[in-house]
Enzyme design. Structure first.
Site, PDB file in Angstrom:
ATOM      1  N   ASN A 110     -28.095   0.437  -8.963  1.00  0.00           N
ATOM      2  CA  ASN A 110     -28.578   1.669  -9.991  1.00  0.00           C
ATOM      3  C   ASN A 110     -28.616   2.785  -9.000  1.00  0.00           C
ATOM      4  OD1 ASN A 110     -29.438  -0.505 -11.696  1.00  0.00           O
ATOM      5  ND2 ASN A 110     -31.357  -0.795 -10.812  1.00  0.00           N
ATOM      6  N   ASP A 112     -31.013   5.087  -9.259  1.00  0.00           N
ATOM      7  CA  ASP A 112     -32.416   5.873  -9.677  1.00  0.00           C
ATOM      8  C   ASP A 112     -33.471   6.091  -8.411  1.00  0.00           C
ATOM      9  OD1 ASP A 112     -33.271   3.138 -11.568  1.00  0.00           O
ATOM     10  OD2 ASP A 112     -33.320   3.316  -9.497  1.00  0.00           O
ATOM     11  N   HIS A 127     -23.382   2.184  -5.902  1.00  0.00           N
ATOM     12  CA  HIS A 127     -23.020   3.253  -6.683  1.00  0.00           C
ATOM     13  C   HIS A 127     -23.719   4.702  -6.446  1.00  0.00           C
ATOM     14  CE1 HIS A 127     -21.904  -0.200  -9.884  1.00  0.00           C
ATOM     15  NE2 HIS A 127     -21.183  -0.014  -8.716  1.00  0.00           N
ATOM     16  N   CYS A 158     -17.062  25.885  -0.083  1.00  0.00           N
ATOM     17  CA  CYS A 158     -15.887  26.049  -0.648  1.00  0.00           C
ATOM     18  C   CYS A 158     -15.785  26.538  -2.046  1.00  0.00           C
ATOM     19  CB  CYS A 158     -15.045  24.718  -0.387  1.00  0.00           C
ATOM     20  SG  CYS A 158     -15.436  23.357  -1.554  1.00  0.00           S
ATOM     21  N   SER A 197     -25.802  -7.139 -16.191  1.00  0.00           N
ATOM     22  CA  SER A 197     -25.070  -7.970 -17.378  1.00  0.00           C
ATOM     23  C   SER A 197     -23.665  -8.456 -16.667  1.00  0.00           C
ATOM     24  CB  SER A 197     -24.493  -6.727 -18.271  1.00  0.00           C
ATOM     25  OG  SER A 197     -23.815  -5.656 -17.801  1.00  0.00           O
ATOM     26  N   ASN A 221     -32.708 -12.399 -15.838  1.00  0.00           N
ATOM     27  CA  ASN A 221     -32.151 -11.507 -16.807  1.00  0.00           C
ATOM     28  C   ASN A 221     -32.879 -11.617 -18.098  1.00  0.00           C
ATOM     29  OD1 ASN A 221     -30.213  -9.213 -16.679  1.00  0.00           O
ATOM     30  ND2 ASN A 221     -29.455 -10.251 -18.625  1.00  0.00           N
ATOM     31  N   ALA A 239     -37.749  -9.007 -15.828  1.00  0.00           N
ATOM     32  CA  ALA A 239     -37.863  -8.992 -14.453  1.00  0.00           C
ATOM     33  C   ALA A 239     -39.074  -8.543 -13.888  1.00  0.00           C
ATOM     34  CB  ALA A 239     -37.003  -8.104 -13.929  1.00  0.00           C
TER      35      ALA A 239
HETATM   36  C1  BV8 Z   1     -13.499   0.498  -8.445  1.00  0.00           C
HETATM   37  C2  BV8 Z   1     -22.817   4.866 -11.419  1.00  0.00           C
HETATM   38  C3  BV8 Z   1     -11.267   0.591  -7.507  1.00  0.00           C
HETATM   39  C4  BV8 Z   1     -22.566   6.069 -12.455  1.00  0.00           C
HETATM   40  C5  BV8 Z   1     -21.612   2.957 -12.370  1.00  0.00           C
HETATM   41  C6  BV8 Z   1     -11.657  -5.431 -12.271  1.00  0.00           C
HETATM   42  C7  BV8 Z   1     -11.497  -6.031 -13.442  1.00  0.00           C
HETATM   43  C8  BV8 Z   1     -11.710  -5.096 -14.607  1.00  0.00           C
HETATM   44  C9  BV8 Z   1     -12.287  -3.887 -14.506  1.00  0.00           C
HETATM   45  C10 BV8 Z   1     -12.102  -3.349 -13.040  1.00  0.00           C
HETATM   46  C11 BV8 Z   1     -11.934  -4.144 -11.867  1.00  0.00           C
HETATM   47  N1  BV8 Z   1     -12.269  -3.511 -10.739  1.00  0.00           N
HETATM   48  C12 BV8 Z   1     -12.758  -2.100 -11.078  1.00  0.00           C
HETATM   49  C13 BV8 Z   1     -12.581  -1.946 -12.799  1.00  0.00           C
HETATM   50  C14 BV8 Z   1     -12.786  -0.797 -13.295  1.00  0.00           C
HETATM   51  C15 BV8 Z   1     -14.518  -0.875 -13.528  1.00  0.00           C
HETATM   52  C16 BV8 Z   1     -14.982  -1.806 -14.196  1.00  0.00           C
HETATM   53  O1  BV8 Z   1     -15.528  -2.627 -13.637  1.00  0.00           O
HETATM   54  N2  BV8 Z   1     -14.975  -1.870 -15.533  1.00  0.00           N
HETATM   55  C17 BV8 Z   1     -15.681  -2.582 -16.185  1.00  0.00           C
HETATM   56  C18 BV8 Z   1     -16.412  -2.046 -17.373  1.00  0.00           C
HETATM   57  C19 BV8 Z   1     -14.956  -3.869 -16.725  1.00  0.00           C
HETATM   58  N3  BV8 Z   1     -14.882  -0.547 -12.099  1.00  0.00           N
HETATM   59  C20 BV8 Z   1     -14.730   0.656 -11.359  1.00  0.00           C
HETATM   60  O2  BV8 Z   1     -14.118   1.386 -11.870  1.00  0.00           O
HETATM   61  C21 BV8 Z   1     -15.466   0.634 -10.096  1.00  0.00           C
HETATM   62  N4  BV8 Z   1     -14.612   1.234  -9.023  1.00  0.00           N
HETATM   63  O3  BV8 Z   1     -13.359  -0.708  -8.740  1.00  0.00           O
HETATM   64  O4  BV8 Z   1     -12.551   1.185  -7.800  1.00  0.00           O
HETATM   65  C22 BV8 Z   1     -10.656   0.582  -8.716  1.00  0.00           C
HETATM   66  C23 BV8 Z   1     -10.420   1.806  -9.722  1.00  0.00           C
HETATM   67  C24 BV8 Z   1      -9.535   1.599 -10.654  1.00  0.00           C
HETATM   68  C25 BV8 Z   1      -9.022   0.388 -11.248  1.00  0.00           C
HETATM   69  C26 BV8 Z   1      -9.478  -0.764 -10.498  1.00  0.00           C
HETATM   70  C27 BV8 Z   1     -10.103  -0.718  -9.378  1.00  0.00           C
HETATM   71  C28 BV8 Z   1     -16.543   1.840 -10.217  1.00  0.00           C
HETATM   72  C29 BV8 Z   1     -17.418   1.038 -10.815  1.00  0.00           C
HETATM   73  C30 BV8 Z   1     -18.936   1.790 -10.606  1.00  0.00           C
HETATM   74  C31 BV8 Z   1     -19.319   2.879 -11.790  1.00  0.00           C
HETATM   75  N5  BV8 Z   1     -20.480   3.301 -11.798  1.00  0.00           N
HETATM   76  N6  BV8 Z   1     -22.767   3.781 -12.072  1.00  0.00           N
HETATM   77  C32 BV8 Z   1     -23.745   6.137 -13.404  1.00  0.00           C
HETATM   78  O5  BV8 Z   1     -24.537   5.399 -13.183  1.00  0.00           O
HETATM   79  O6  BV8 Z   1     -23.631   7.106 -14.255  1.00  0.00           O
HETATM   80  S1  BV8 Z   1     -21.518   1.667 -13.301  1.00  0.00           S
HETATM   81  C33 BV8 Z   1     -22.972   1.370 -14.030  1.00  0.00           C
HETATM   82  O7  BV8 Z   1     -22.741   0.547 -15.130  1.00  0.00           O
HETATM   83  C34 BV8 Z   1     -24.369   0.807 -13.357  1.00  0.00           C
HETATM   84  O8  BV8 Z   1     -24.323   1.484 -11.993  1.00  0.00           O
HETATM   85  C35 BV8 Z   1     -24.019  -0.579 -13.243  1.00  0.00           C
HETATM   86  O9  BV8 Z   1     -23.185  -1.231 -12.140  1.00  0.00           O
HETATM   87  C36 BV8 Z   1     -23.160  -0.606 -14.531  1.00  0.00           C
HETATM   88  C37 BV8 Z   1     -24.223  -1.165 -15.912  1.00  0.00           C
HETATM   89  O10 BV8 Z   1     -24.231  -2.365 -15.252  1.00  0.00           O
HETATM   90  P1  BV8 Z   1     -26.112  -3.083 -15.291  1.00  0.00           P
HETATM   91  O11 BV8 Z   1     -26.419  -2.366 -14.363  1.00  0.00           O
HETATM   92  O12 BV8 Z   1     -25.737  -4.526 -15.460  1.00  0.00           O
HETATM   93  O13 BV8 Z   1     -26.598  -2.658 -16.753  1.00  0.00           O
HETATM   94  P2  BV8 Z   1     -26.304  -3.073 -18.048  1.00  0.00           P
HETATM   95  O14 BV8 Z   1     -26.782  -2.111 -19.125  1.00  0.00           O
HETATM   96  O15 BV8 Z   1     -24.803  -3.322 -18.226  1.00  0.00           O
HETATM   97  O16 BV8 Z   1     -26.999  -4.454 -18.183  1.00  0.00           O
HETATM   98  C38 BV8 Z   1     -28.507  -4.460 -17.918  1.00  0.00           C
HETATM   99  C39 BV8 Z   1     -28.931  -5.780 -18.071  1.00  0.00           C
HETATM  100  O17 BV8 Z   1     -30.435  -5.979 -17.877  1.00  0.00           O
HETATM  101  C40 BV8 Z   1     -28.596  -6.582 -19.515  1.00  0.00           C
HETATM  102  O18 BV8 Z   1     -28.072  -7.652 -19.489  1.00  0.00           O
HETATM  103  C41 BV8 Z   1     -30.113  -6.725 -20.133  1.00  0.00           C
HETATM  104  O19 BV8 Z   1     -30.137  -7.687 -20.778  1.00  0.00           O
HETATM  105  C42 BV8 Z   1     -30.933  -6.628 -18.581  1.00  0.00           C
HETATM  106  N7  BV8 Z   1     -32.153  -6.393 -18.986  1.00  0.00           N
HETATM  107  C43 BV8 Z   1     -32.877  -5.387 -19.894  1.00  0.00           C
HETATM  108  N8  BV8 Z   1     -34.133  -5.116 -19.557  1.00  0.00           N
HETATM  109  C44 BV8 Z   1     -34.411  -6.133 -18.723  1.00  0.00           C
HETATM  110  C45 BV8 Z   1     -33.355  -6.779 -18.401  1.00  0.00           C
HETATM  111  N9  BV8 Z   1     -33.368  -7.795 -17.302  1.00  0.00           N
HETATM  112  C46 BV8 Z   1     -34.480  -8.043 -16.854  1.00  0.00           C
HETATM  113  N10 BV8 Z   1     -35.700  -7.528 -17.097  1.00  0.00           N
HETATM  114  C47 BV8 Z   1     -35.735  -6.348 -18.164  1.00  0.00           C
HETATM  115  N11 BV8 Z   1     -36.788  -5.896 -18.193  1.00  0.00           N
END
Ligand code: BV8
Length: 250
Positions: A110, A112, A127, A158, A197, A221, A239
């Site tokens: 996160n 935040d 992140h 710059c 997720s 979760n 949570a």
């Molecule tokens: C990188 C900041 C090198 C910005 C974020 C390998 C395989 C496939 C793809 C990749 C790979 N390696 C890299 C990639 C590409 C990509 C990636 O992972 N793509 C995914 C979609 C497959 N990764 C990257 O690009 C990373 N960089 O690896 O660099 C590289 C470069 C290119 C190619 C290869 C390698 C950078 C990733 C970081 C991106 N920045 N955030 C911003 O916020 O604006 S990511 C952002 O999304 C968040 O930070 C977080 O990480 C993600 C969201 O995920 P969650 O936090 O899990 O949130 P989500 O909504 O998905 O889920 C919430 C969960 O909570 C749900 O399950 C829900 O049920 C649950 N929930 C809800 N309420 C509650 C709850 N649980 C409990 N209590 C509740 N009340």
């Protein structure tokens, strides 16, 4: 005397034993832990103005280059939203847990800053953090700039565009934060994945690194994720309810 644990949450006694006897605990959190503070998670639809944009499209350097004003304003909207919310019982329970378990590392996806606001002393921000701004060209953190009405504002050193100090998709994670997170995952005997997720890499690989080194895996979760099939304990629910209950039992 601790307040009575919440009725409808059962915490397996084996998990409590593992928590009481763990040498080192590592916790990874995602957007789900901030959901009960009113911060929308990544996967739920963006509200209002942003409903028509996919976060994965906006949170990229390509989007920023293509439309810097739109991306800057999206983050300004999210910064406003985060500035107006408070940490919830889940964040606070993790801050309390840190006082009970000396060898505990908190890693968050996160941006935040709510873990710090709840009292967690040194979360690893994989992140980045939406309250910090940096120069798009050289990555230097910029804490103030002359208000010229430009959106995005320009770097006072710059003249390049300013951007939020967060990691966008296709950008590499901060090397020190990532190596600390990997080390804490590989060296722990108990790993919690909370409110994520488990889809975004490389954060999602940390739980597997922990398990590869014989750690016990716990998922807290709202719903099952691709990690669920691997974990030793899956506690599905909010949570903000489960974590205080876990602390009460502890
Ligand atoms: C990188 C900041 C090198 C910005 C974020 C390998 C395989 C496939 C793809 C990749 C790979 N390696 C890299 C990639 C590409 C990509 C990636 O992972 N793509 C995914 C979609 C497959 N990764 C990257 O690009 C990373 N960089 O690896 O660099 C590289 C470069 C290119 C190619 C290869 C390698 C950078 C990733 C970081 C991106 N920045 N955030 C911003 O916020 O604006 S990511 C952002 O999304 C968040 O930070 C977080 O990480 C993600 C969201 O995920 P969650 O936090 O899990 O949130 P989500 O909504 O998905 O889920 C919430 C969960 O909570 C749900 O399950 C829900 O049920 C649950 N929930 C809800 N309420 C509650 C709850 N649980 C409990 N209590 C509740 N009340």
């Amino acid at each position: 005397m601790n307040p009575k644990p919440q009725e409808n949450i059962t915490v397996p006694v084996e998990l409590l034993t593992a928590l009481r006897t763990a040498e080192r605990v590592t916790i990874l959190t995602g957007a789900g832990i901030s959901a009960e503070s009113g911060v929308p998670t990544f996967r739920e639809a963006q509200t209002g103005l942003w409903a028509r944009y996919d976060p994965q499209e906006l949170a990229t350097p390509q989007a920023f280059r293509r439309n810097p004003k739109l991306v800057w304003e999206w983050y300004a909207w999210r910064r406003e939203l985060v500035a107006g919310v408070q940490p919830n019982a889940g964040h606070k329970a993790l801050a309390r847990l840190e006082q009970l378990i000396p060898n505990l590392t908190l890693i968050t996806q996160n941006i935040d800053g709510l873990h710090q606001a709840a009292g967690s002393t040194n979360p690893i921000e994989l992140h980045g953090n939406i309250t910090r701004t940096k120069c798009f060209e050289d990555g230097r953190i910029i804490s103030s700039w002359p208000e010229t009405g430009n959106i995005p504002p320009r770097c006072p050193h710059c003249g390049s565009l300013l951007r939020p100090d967060v990691v966008w998709f296709t950008e590499t994670l901060p090397p020190v934060a990532l190596s600390q997170a990997i080390q804490a995952s590989e060296q722990c005997d108990l790993f919690f994945s909370i409110g994520t997720s488990a889809l975004v890499q490389p954060a999602a690989s940390l739980a597997h690194k922990a398990q590869h080194n014989d750690a016990i895996l716990v998922e807290i979760n709202l719903e099952p994720t691709p990690l669920t099939r691997y974990v030793d304990f899956a506690l599905h629910g909010p949570a903000g309810t489960i974590l205080p209950t876990l602390l009460d039992y502890l």
